[in-house]
Design an enzyme around this catalytic site. Structure first.
Site: not given
Lengths: 487, 655
Positions: B379, B417
């Site tokens: 991720e 993110c």
């Protein structure tokens, strides 16, 4: 076009230029259309229908595969995969609507399958046709540009595929690169959007490490020591036939899902050996080395490897059937070994050949311990009518796939995912799973502008706060009161 | 152990092997927990700890993300959100006051358990060193290298070098993994009861330690409790509840259709746990990004090691101390440490590695995983663009701008993110956009955002410097149209807007991961697709538009982890959608059922009966058999029948 590469030196420069070309072709959106995908899939079917003879011949020259085996296990399987993909494609590519949580109300959401980009398929020599093109089907169905690197150990099939794919497929997006280690290394240096590798664990590690540099996801289809557990309460004839079909009927044991060894009880082992001998003779005759229905060992390297397994002191006196070798023809007859010690060479590596050791245990449950003490296999089989044992087997044995009362058949069922776990690989394919393996599942969420409440934003006033408080904990009455400014 | 020339924090040890470093760290930890009013300024400044009084309404940030439809729907949505998170408003309001100075964080001692104590290095810091002493022979090594991480893990140049012989630690590590594997073999973790118990344990953990979590997040990142609730505690709660109610359904084998040819046969797909999994979490959402993957791993029945980020030390310590108390410590362990510990961990054999962090470290993790053919989920992040089409309706335009602000500075001050990295807009719109942005920023965060305390600070000096350097380029500095104030003492950077910084400047080539918002103007908004496609694939694309054709174009012509129209960040809450990247932003996905799948192996199981045999399946081969098989493969049952009849009646001759 594709076959041109054969004569030139294929280094990293050529590889990089090729990937660039393919990426440009992919970027212009050609592969995304449904028409392109189905036209390519149809071309694959056409190719395998029109050149069936040549394919069978190539397989015969690489592996002495019998025609039936070549047809059943390679050509027909591939055509089937193509047809499934063609039939289902429109369902696969349509976005999947999903419910959105109420927290994001009002909104709608869907999952869109999009192609990953330019993918690399590296295939194996044992089913050189199927294992090369089956992943390619998934890659095409998902709308990717593909480079296929067939195994150099099956040269006839490799060059045939390079030629046929060059003739039949869209070469701006689908290429074949033939070659060995150097070519593969050059390919692995490039940035791919997915690498699909079929082969062994050692090379798989190299592939994955190379992929890590570019954060490329990988599918690794490897092998392993796939066990067969045989109970004593079964229809022995059917069971042995199915074991033989899975072992020697699959490229003479050179298949990743072939049974690698048998575990049975001490008492039952002699019966099983007898039954296997009888059926083997029925299938392959008195002199199996002469049988046209048995593939040969692919090359002398593998022949010597198998020879070494048999020459191991620990097992040389355990052979109860077969053991004949013909080095000139690279043939080894179906060989049974009884009661081999677990620390022997043959029990410590994947056999990948026509040798079948039989381990014996006192109680069948012990077989689970034996299986679980090794790395996770790609497949595990059990023959039993005992319901409890079946359940235990399914629960306790971790393998890529399990089959109860048959062998290797799950490979042909496209509704089941085919792939390994642990040492036997990462990722799965076949049918829809192939499509998924080469797709990115993009989450798409649609929101609108209507009705945005001011309470959501600062600055907060006491009225807003009261309203919020009421909304959250005050019940309907509280809200009404808050709205009218009564509280 | 690799030694990196790390930009050290003032409080950090000058080198990783300084004996005094340990004591130094212990003192810091103590101080943190006490948070005395007269702190040692020198060491605390570095961590950006500042006693706070919260003046801004706490509803500000968490309600901001509850997308609402007018008052009636507001009611439903809020009630539901509240139901989902089961959080009384009073509690949120109470937390808004923030941690009281001088109050001791109620870190309880880890319950003594055979293995639990051996993993939590943190116990040593927390006042019971005797317990953890036997565990890691060289705790100094483990703990003092925290700052190396800057280069080692988060850094760009670092490589996972073969570590210096830390055999003691290595052995401990091996023992931990071995014990975990043994425990996994007992099959205990496979039962539904165990899974449900652990999920309930996670819920208890966050309910009972909410204050401690808020405090830890405040220490590490200056996160406002309301933001902490919305982005971390609330998310974990929702995720755990979802798994709790669905895990049994997820576990049930799925039936597969099998062609009639194989009759009698039955096919099913069994989801089985992978085994021993490793979760690397990151510092920006240190609780959420540790516990959310953990929920997936537990739901799937795995045993787990969590390595929290050492760049959020208070949260890391909190997890190490609390998890053994609430969860089965034989199966779930927290190992704290920096890059050396990471290297040691990566040398072990895992059945899955779940990594959240930067691409460069992701690449190292994957290379290490390749040695054992361990599947990984990465991720990562990326430059997530927001596209703002012209919205003629002023209220819609305003709403879009509000949501953009929420998506940029809302989550951890841009250190997220999925946060917006840059904004694409048509040239003629830029002026009104900037004016509106300024206006709303002022309204949200006040005239002096540094004082507002609703915006998180920059995590540490290293990142602070990194962001400051982005602004240092003269042409970039010249493009600042709003903000730009930098408070080094408090590691705070004001919400900053830049108009058309040079496209080859670092700010436009690297992920910003901070409170800077470059606005790039285009002639036509349709060009944004090309602009985005010229960069690596981002984790998310946000687009504000009402043009349906443009929407379709964005979905089909760009590639990203997710696409969100007319809002920001809400995809994270939506657990029916897979969350994960593509290309440079990672691979693999999680959330909801996808988390379960990520940590499961889908085992194909086929059941057959030992009767009804198709003879042509077996050698010796003949023409008849080949013909038969050809028909069978076409699933041409009628043809098969004719074929067999013809054979029986002797109408056809084969060989």
């Amino acid at each position: 076009m594709a076959s041109n590469t054969k004569n030139k030196v294929f280094g990293s420069e050529e590889a990089s230029a090729m990937v660039e070309e393919l990426r440009a072709a992919f970027d212009c959106g050609k592969t995304r259309g449904c028409e392109w995908r189905s036209s390519q899939l149809k071309a694959l079917i056409k190719l395998s229908e029109e050149h069936e003879k040549e394919i069978v011949q190539a397989l015969h020259s690489d592996l002495s595969k019998s025609e039936t085996e070549a047809f059943v296990q390679e050509i027909a399987m591939l055509k089937n995969s193509c047809k499934v993909a063609l039939k289902e494609l429109k369902y696969w590519i349509s976005p999947e609507k999903v419910k959105t949580s109420l927290a994001a109300f009002p909104s709608s959401a869907e999952i869109v399958s999009e192609p990953l980009g330019v993918v690399l398929v590296i295939s194996a020599w044992n089913y050189p046709f199927l294992l090369s093109l089956d992943p390619v089907i998934g890659a095409i169905a998902a709308g990717n540009a593909v480079v296929l690197k067939p195994s150099e150990i099956a040269p006839a099939t490799s060059s045939l595929m390079a030629k046929l794919l060059g003739d039949y497929m869209d070469n701006s997006c689908i290429r074949v690169v033939e070659g060995a280690v150097d070519e593969t290394s050059a390919l692995l240096e490039q940035k791919w959007d997915k690498i699909f590798y079929t082969g062994n664990g050692r090379v798989a590690r190299v592939v994955m490490a190379a992929a890590a540099k570019h954060l490329t996801p990988v599918v690794l289809e490897l092998g392993g020591k796939s066990p067969v557990v045989v109970d004593s309460n079964i229809n022995l004839k059917v069971a042995t036939r199915r074991i033989i079909a899975g072992k020697w009927g699959c490229n003479n044991g050179q298949a990743c899902i072939s049974p690698d060894y048998i575990i049975t009880t001490k008492e039952y082992a002699p019966k099983l050996v007898d039954a296997l001998k009888t059926e083997l003779e029925k299938f392959y005759g008195k002199n199996p080395l002469e049988s046209e229905d048995l593939s040969r060992i692919v090359n002398s390297n593998h022949f010597n490897r198998l020879k070494k397994l048999l020459d191991d002191d620990k097992v040389s006196d355990k052979i109860v059937h077969g053991g004949e070798k013909d080095e000139s023809k690279l043939k080894i007859s179906p060989t049974l070994l009884l009661d081999v010690p677990r620390d022997s060479l043959i029990m410590s590596e994947e056999i990948f050949g026509p040798l079948l050791p039989i381990l014996t245990v006192d109680k069948l449950e012990e077989s689970f311990v034996v299986i679980n003490s090794g790395p996770k296999p790609l497949a595990a089989y059990i023959f039993t009518n005992n319901k409890k044992l079946k359940e235990l087997f399914v629960r306790n044995i971790s393998a890529g796939g399990l089959v109860v009362n048959d062998t290797t058949l799950h490979l042909a069922v496209h509704t089941l995912p085919f792939g390994g776990v642990g040492e036997s690989g990462v990722g799965a394919y076949h049918g829809k799973f192939s499509f998924d393996a080469f797709s990115h599942k993009k989450a798409v969420l649609y929101r609108s502008f209507i009705g945005d409440a001011s309470v959501r934003y600062p600055p907060y006033t006491s009225t807003k706060q009261r309203l919020l408080k009421a909304l959250i904990g005050g019940g309907i009455l509280g809200i009404i009161r808050a709205l009218f400014g009564l509280s | 152990m690799a030694l990196y020339t790390a930009p050290l924090l003032p409080s950090g040890p000058p080198s990783s092997c300084f004996p005094s470093a340990l004591t130094n760290r212990v003192i810091i930890a103590k101080e943190k927990t006490k948070q005395a009013q007269h702190e040692d300024k020198r060491s605390l400044d570095a961590r950006g700890i500042h006693p706070t009084t919260h003046r801004v309404n706490p509803l500000l940030s968490w309600v901001q993300y509850v997308p609402i439809l007018g008052p009636p729907a507001t009611l439903t949505t809020l009630t539901i959100l509240l139901y989902l998170t089961q959080q009384p408003l009073s509690r949120i309001l109470a937390q808004a006051k923030g941690p009281h100075p001088g109050e001791r964080v109620p870190f309880a001692q880890a319950t003594p358990s055979r293995l639990g104590e051996s993993t939590t290095v943190a116990t040593a810091k927390n006042g019971n060193p005797s317990k953890s002493k036997r565990v890691l022979e060289q705790p100094t090594e483990l703990k003092t290298n925290t700052h190396e991480i800057e280069n080692g893990l988060a850094g760009k140049k670092g490589n996972l070098c073969p570590s210096r012989a830390l055999t003691g630690v290595q052995e401990e590590m091996e023992e931990i993994v071995r014990d975990l594997r043994e425990y996994f073999k007992t099959e205990k973790t496979k039962s539904v009861t165990w899974r449900k118990n652990q999920l309930t344990g996670i819920l208890d953990l966050i309910h009972e330690n909410e204050d401690a979590i808020f405090k830890a997040l405040h220490l590490d990142l200056g996160k406002h409790p309301a933001e902490a609730y919305r982005d971390e505690v609330g998310g974990v709660e929702k995720s755990a509840n979802k798994s709790l109610s669905c895990v049994q359904k997820w576990m049930a084998p799925k039936k597969s259709d099998i062609p009639l040819l194989f009759f009698p046969a039955k096919g099913e797909v069994f989801s089985e746990p992978l085994g021993v999994v490793l979760i690397f979490s990151s510092w920006n959402f240190p609780i959420m990004l540790s516990l959310d993957p953990l929920i997936g791993a537990i739901s799937a029945g795995n045993v787990v090691v969590i390595k929290p980020s050492e760049q959020a030390p208070a949260c890391s310590e909190f997890l190490a101390n609390t998890i053994p108390q609430y969860l089965d410590s034989n199966a779930i362990k927290v190992i704290e440490g920096g890059s050396t510990v990471c290297e040691q961990l990566l040398q072990q054999k895992w059945d899955k590695i779940f990594f959240t962090g930067s691409p460069s470290v992701g690449s190292m993790v994957m290379s290490a995983a390749a040695k054992n053919l361990t599947p990984v989920t990465l991720e990562l992040g990326g430059k997530c663009p927001a596209i703002l089409d012209s919205l003629p309706n002023p209220s819609e335009f305003k709403l879009a701008v509000k949501r953009i602000i929420g998506g940029k500075w809302g989550p951890c001050s841009g250190q997220a993110c999925i946060g917006i990295d840059y904004l694409l807009v048509e040239e003629n719109l830029s002026y009104s956009l900037i004016e509106l942005l300024k206006k709303i920023i002022r309204r949200f965060y006040g005239e002096n955002p540094a004082e507002s305390k609703v915006i998180s600070r920059i995590v540490n000096k290293h990142h602070f410097e990194r962001i400051r350097n982005l602004l240092k380029e003269p042409l970039v500095a010249a493009s600042i149209v709003h903000g730009g104030l930098i408070d080094e003492e408090n590691l705070f950077i004001e919400p900053t807007i830049l108009l058309d910084p040079p496209l080859d400047s670092q700010i436009m080539t690297e992920e910003i991961f901070g409170p800077l918002l470059p606005i790039i103007t285009l002639n036509k908004i349709q060009e944004s697709i090309e602009f985005i496609n010229a960069k690596p694939k981002p984790l998310a694309i946000y687009a504000f538009t009402k043009d349906e054709t443009f929407k379709r174009k964005i979905v089909s012509e760009t590639s990203s982890g997710s696409v969100i129209f007319n809002d920001t960040l809400v995809q994270f809450l939506c657990d029916t959608l897979p969350f994960g990247g593509v290309g440079q932003s990672g691979f693999g996905r999680y959330h909801g059922k996808y988390s379960f799948d990520t940590f499961s192996h889908e085992k194909a199981v086929m059941h057959r009966k030992l009767f009804l045999e198709i003879e042509p399946r077996y050698p010796p081969w003949s023409r008849f058999k080949l013909e038969f098989l050809k028909l069978a493969y076409r699933l041409n049952y009628f043809g098969l029948l004719l074929h067999m009849l013809a054979f029986k009646l002797g109408l056809k001759k084969y060989n």
